[in-house]
Design a protein around this motif. Sequence first.
Motif, PDB file in Angstrom:
ATOM      1  N   SER A 189      -8.657 -17.425 -20.358  1.00 29.61           N
ATOM      2  CA  SER A 189      -8.542 -18.914 -20.155  1.00 29.61           C
ATOM      3  C   SER A 189      -9.537 -19.510 -19.135  1.00 29.61           C
ATOM      4  N   ALA A 190      -9.900 -18.764 -18.047  1.00 28.52           N
ATOM      5  CA  ALA A 190     -10.835 -19.173 -17.488  1.00 28.52           C
ATOM      6  C   ALA A 190     -12.471 -19.395 -18.241  1.00 28.52           C
ATOM      7  N   ARG A 191     -12.618 -18.178 -18.864  1.00 34.33           N
ATOM      8  CA  ARG A 191     -13.892 -18.130 -19.607  1.00 34.33           C
ATOM      9  C   ARG A 191     -13.662 -19.514 -20.728  1.00 34.33           C
ATOM     10  N   ALA A 192     -12.665 -19.621 -21.329  1.00 32.60           N
ATOM     11  CA  ALA A 192     -12.450 -20.766 -22.443  1.00 32.60           C
ATOM     12  C   ALA A 192     -12.783 -22.139 -21.571  1.00 32.60           C
ATOM     13  N   MET A 193     -12.214 -22.256 -20.376  1.00 37.17           N
ATOM     14  CA  MET A 193     -12.341 -23.646 -19.649  1.00 37.17           C
ATOM     15  C   MET A 193     -13.908 -23.701 -19.366  1.00 37.17           C
ATOM     16  N   LYS A 194     -14.590 -22.684 -19.032  1.00 40.62           N
ATOM     17  CA  LYS A 194     -15.897 -22.828 -18.658  1.00 40.62           C
ATOM     18  C   LYS A 194     -16.780 -23.192 -19.677  1.00 40.62           C
ATOM     19  N   THR A 195     -16.291 -22.657 -20.949  1.00 49.10           N
ATOM     20  CA  THR A 195     -17.068 -22.956 -22.250  1.00 49.10           C
ATOM     21  C   THR A 195     -16.944 -24.318 -22.445  1.00 49.10           C
ATOM     22  N   LEU A 196     -15.684 -24.828 -22.467  1.00 47.20           N
ATOM     23  CA  LEU A 196     -15.467 -26.240 -22.946  1.00 47.20           C
ATOM     24  C   LEU A 196     -15.940 -27.216 -21.915  1.00 47.20           C
ATOM     25  N   ALA A 197     -15.971 -27.032 -20.567  1.00 49.42           N
ATOM     26  CA  ALA A 197     -16.417 -27.756 -19.479  1.00 49.42           C
ATOM     27  C   ALA A 197     -18.309 -27.786 -19.379  1.00 49.42           C
ATOM     28  N   ALA A 198     -18.717 -27.108 -20.162  1.00 50.58           N
ATOM     29  CA  ALA A 198     -20.190 -26.884 -20.367  1.00 50.58           C
ATOM     30  C   ALA A 198     -20.757 -28.230 -20.779  1.00 50.58           C
ATOM     31  N   GLY A 199     -20.149 -28.915 -21.712  1.00 53.73           N
ATOM     32  CA  GLY A 199     -20.813 -29.993 -22.444  1.00 53.73           C
ATOM     33  C   GLY A 199     -20.006 -31.183 -22.168  1.00 53.73           C
ATOM     34  N   ARG A 200     -18.767 -31.400 -21.572  1.00 56.53           N
ATOM     35  CA  ARG A 200     -17.832 -32.361 -21.371  1.00 56.53           C
ATOM     36  C   ARG A 200     -17.120 -32.503 -20.065  1.00 56.53           C
ATOM     37  N   PRO A 201     -16.620 -33.583 -19.613  1.00 56.95           N
ATOM     38  CA  PRO A 201     -15.690 -33.399 -18.510  1.00 56.95           C
ATOM     39  C   PRO A 201     -14.268 -32.921 -19.087  1.00 56.95           C
ATOM     40  N   LEU A 202     -13.632 -32.209 -18.213  1.00 58.35           N
ATOM     41  CA  LEU A 202     -12.300 -31.685 -18.564  1.00 58.35           C
ATOM     42  C   LEU A 202     -11.112 -32.498 -17.658  1.00 58.35           C
ATOM     43  N   LEU A 203      -9.999 -33.109 -18.279  1.00 54.23           N
ATOM     44  CA  LEU A 203      -8.782 -33.468 -17.487  1.00 54.23           C
ATOM     45  C   LEU A 203      -7.951 -32.440 -17.736  1.00 54.23           C
ATOM     46  N   ILE A 204      -7.347 -31.626 -16.951  1.00 50.92           N
ATOM     47  CA  ILE A 204      -6.511 -30.546 -16.908  1.00 50.92           C
ATOM     48  C   ILE A 204      -5.059 -30.988 -16.608  1.00 50.92           C
ATOM     49  N   ASP A 205      -3.934 -30.810 -17.394  1.00 50.94           N
ATOM     50  CA  ASP A 205      -2.702 -31.269 -16.879  1.00 50.94           C
ATOM     51  C   ASP A 205      -1.904 -29.924 -16.342  1.00 50.94           C
ATOM     52  N   GLY A 206      -1.196 -30.153 -15.015  1.00 54.06           N
ATOM     53  CA  GLY A 206      -0.671 -28.977 -14.433  1.00 54.06           C
ATOM     54  C   GLY A 206      -1.527 -27.966 -14.148  1.00 54.06           C
ATOM     55  N   ALA A 207      -2.555 -28.106 -13.750  1.00 52.09           N
ATOM     56  CA  ALA A 207      -3.589 -26.828 -13.567  1.00 52.09           C
ATOM     57  C   ALA A 207      -3.126 -26.019 -12.346  1.00 52.09           C
ATOM     58  N   ASN A 208      -3.277 -24.661 -12.958  1.00 51.67           N
ATOM     59  CA  ASN A 208      -3.089 -23.596 -11.848  1.00 51.67           C
ATOM     60  C   ASN A 208      -4.474 -23.470 -11.168  1.00 51.67           C
ATOM     61  N   ASP A 209      -4.358 -22.843  -9.987  1.00 54.18           N
ATOM     62  CA  ASP A 209      -5.200 -22.845  -9.274  1.00 54.18           C
ATOM     63  C   ASP A 209      -7.052 -22.358  -9.638  1.00 54.18           C
ATOM     64  N   TYR A 210      -6.708 -21.430 -10.751  1.00 53.28           N
ATOM     65  CA  TYR A 210      -7.902 -20.853 -11.409  1.00 53.28           C
ATOM     66  C   TYR A 210      -8.579 -22.050 -12.146  1.00 53.28           C
ATOM     67  N   ALA A 211      -7.934 -22.914 -12.815  1.00 52.65           N
ATOM     68  CA  ALA A 211      -8.472 -23.843 -13.483  1.00 52.65           C
ATOM     69  C   ALA A 211      -9.309 -24.919 -12.868  1.00 52.65           C
ATOM     70  N   LEU A 212      -8.985 -25.149 -11.421  1.00 54.61           N
ATOM     71  CA  LEU A 212      -9.555 -26.572 -10.711  1.00 54.61           C
ATOM     72  C   LEU A 212     -10.944 -26.426 -10.627  1.00 54.61           C
ATOM     73  N   ALA A 213     -11.787 -25.321 -10.778  1.00 53.95           N
ATOM     74  CA  ALA A 213     -12.962 -25.368 -10.795  1.00 53.95           C
ATOM     75  C   ALA A 213     -13.736 -25.979 -11.850  1.00 53.95           C
ATOM     76  N   TYR A 214     -12.985 -26.179 -13.123  1.00 52.94           N
ATOM     77  CA  TYR A 214     -13.565 -26.741 -14.357  1.00 52.94           C
ATOM     78  C   TYR A 214     -12.989 -28.060 -14.498  1.00 52.94           C
ATOM     79  N   ALA A 215     -12.271 -28.612 -13.693  1.00 46.07           N
ATOM     80  CA  ALA A 215     -11.477 -29.899 -13.867  1.00 46.07           C
ATOM     81  C   ALA A 215     -12.284 -31.086 -13.156  1.00 46.07           C
ATOM     82  N   SER A 216     -12.542 -32.238 -14.018  1.00 44.33           N
ATOM     83  CA  SER A 216     -13.059 -33.343 -13.483  1.00 44.33           C
ATOM     84  C   SER A 216     -12.106 -34.505 -13.076  1.00 44.33           C
ATOM     85  N   ALA A 217     -10.910 -34.184 -13.884  1.00 41.94           N
ATOM     86  CA  ALA A 217      -9.738 -34.888 -13.297  1.00 41.94           C
ATOM     87  C   ALA A 217      -8.361 -34.094 -13.736  1.00 41.94           C
ATOM     88  N   LEU A 218      -7.349 -34.430 -12.897  1.00 45.01           N
ATOM     89  CA  LEU A 218      -6.127 -33.838 -12.783  1.00 45.01           C
ATOM     90  C   LEU A 218      -4.889 -34.753 -13.488  1.00 45.01           C
TER      91      LEU A 218
END
Length: 208
Positions: free
Chosen positions: A164-193
């Motif tokens: 999941s972390a690798r997937a979020m890293k890939t998705l965040a490479a070209g665009r900002p991410l808004l993450i709903d209910g983010a676990n702690d390992y997802a926070l590094a890839y989030a532009s908004a929560l």
Amino acid sequence: AQLAKELRAGGVASLAVRYLGWTGGGLRQSYAGRASYAASLGGASGFRRLVSALAGEGAALYADTSFINVYAPGKGFSARGQNVRGIDRDLLVKYFYDFISREKRYDTPVVYQLKPAALPAAVAAFLKRYQTDAGLSLADLGSDLNADFDEKSPADRETSRTLSARAMKTLAAGRPLLIDGANDYALAYASALTGVPSEDSWAEIEDE
């Protein structure tokens, strides 16, 4: 875009739009790897016009996308081969519940769960279709974490977390991410929560 304009005129300085139901499946999105722009909403060109119009009002758009939850089988998703399996090797699915009785509803479709091993392919296929740098809202990728007991491609929760972390890293490479209910390992890839807990579970744990 008109609403964003009115909000800006009313003094809202920072605005982000979470766009639900933008795919052909609407709110009941099918497999993310086959996601397509809803024709009834203008298709790809209509989507890009909306992104441009919102940007003109200083607003960011985040297209809400489910990578784990699959609300309709088919269209690139095989429940037999791509769904998570439990310890008894049966398919694991989510059910909807009645708001009043709290009982499981069998008169509504189940929600399938994409297996961790299938996530990299789903993300790669999605990005080939999502040809824009507009933001993404992750409805479940930063919050849902499933183990998989499929004998052919087993995954414990730590493996699932890594994928999941690798997937979020890939998705965040070209665009900002808004993450709903983010676990702690997802926070590094989030532009908004969104859906961030404001309190604990109220559960008390005692050790005798």
